[in-house]
Design a protein around this motif. Structure first.
Motif: not given
Length: 243
Positions: A173-195
């Motif tokens: 589950g390393f990649y799925d967990y990492f991507i979920n955290r990355h998406n949350a960080k991207s959302s909190s920083l309001k940065q687009e587009p997503p990875v």
């Protein structure tokens, strides 16, 4: 969930047998085809911050040429680093993955193989490196977000229901967990587009028909934006939805 886990493990066992029949020469040839496709692939060419997995000696695409190309092209190159998960919870993996930046080509060439033969970051140097998450000693972690992640996997297919590209990982589950955290960080920083998430796979890892089986997925499994195969083909979820 138990049946999902069993289905995943069954497919992993079947793929292990299939991948065991691939010669070293065939894997190198397919890796070259993936590299040649990728180096002119617009999402990769335009990416400034790239995550690339470092390969096991066999059974998957070899990424050495990709890492070298990315570094020589002036990209910021991040590679996986596993550590104890700072968030203790029965629902989360005990170990988590961060992405840490390679300093330059010499830094990459100095990496030592771990017990699986994968070039690995020395834990003693992690505090000196820029990384995506990390702790208070992480350099500029508040601004570190990726443009594209080049991911490994055990098996891949295309969902007949919705055309998404599905990935079966190694079960940690390393990649799925990492991507979920990355998406949350991207959302909190309001940065687009997503990875962007792209798998790199030997042709034998792609299940092209139901007779070969299918990739079982759960709610936490991340669909991919694309898949580059060892025959040079790029699989796209958009293309397959329109067919």
């Amino acid at each position: 969930m138990a049946s999902l886990s069993a289905a995943k493990q069954q497919l992993r066992s079947a793929m292990k047998q299939r991948l065991g029949t691939i010669s070293h020469e065939a894997a190198i040839s397919q890796s070259s085809a993936v590299y040649n496709t990728l180096k002119s692939f617009k999402p990769y060419v335009e990416a400034k911050r790239v995550s690339v997995f470092l390969s096991m000696p066999s059974g998957e695409i070899q990424t050495d040429a990709i890492v070298r190309d990315a570094l020589e092209s002036g990209k910021e190159v991040f590679v996986p680093y596993l550590h104890r998960n700072p968030v203790a919870s029965p629902s989360l993996p005990a170990r988590a993955m961060d992405m840490v930046r390679l300093k330059d080509l010499g830094d990459y060439e100095s990496l030592k193989p771990d017990r699986w033969g994968i070039p690995s970051i020395d834990p003693a140097t992690v505090h000196e490196r820029q990384r995506i998450f990390g702790g208070p000693d992480a350099q500029h972690s508040d601004r570190a977000l990726l443009d594209i992640v080049l991911m490994p996997g055990v098996a891949f297919d295309i969902s007949p229901e919705n055309g998404t590209i599905r990935r079966l990982g190694h079960g940690k589950g390393f990649y799925d967990y990492f991507i979920n955290r990355h998406n949350a960080k991207s959302s909190s920083l309001k940065q687009e587009p997503p990875v962007l998430l792209y798998g790199l796979a030997l042709s034998e890892q792609f299940l092209s028909s139901p007779s070969e089986g299918s990739v079982p997925v759960g709610p936490l499994d991340q669909p991919l934006d694309g898949l580059i195969l060892g025959n040079g083909e790029i699989k796209s979820p958009i293309e397959n939805k329109t067919k």
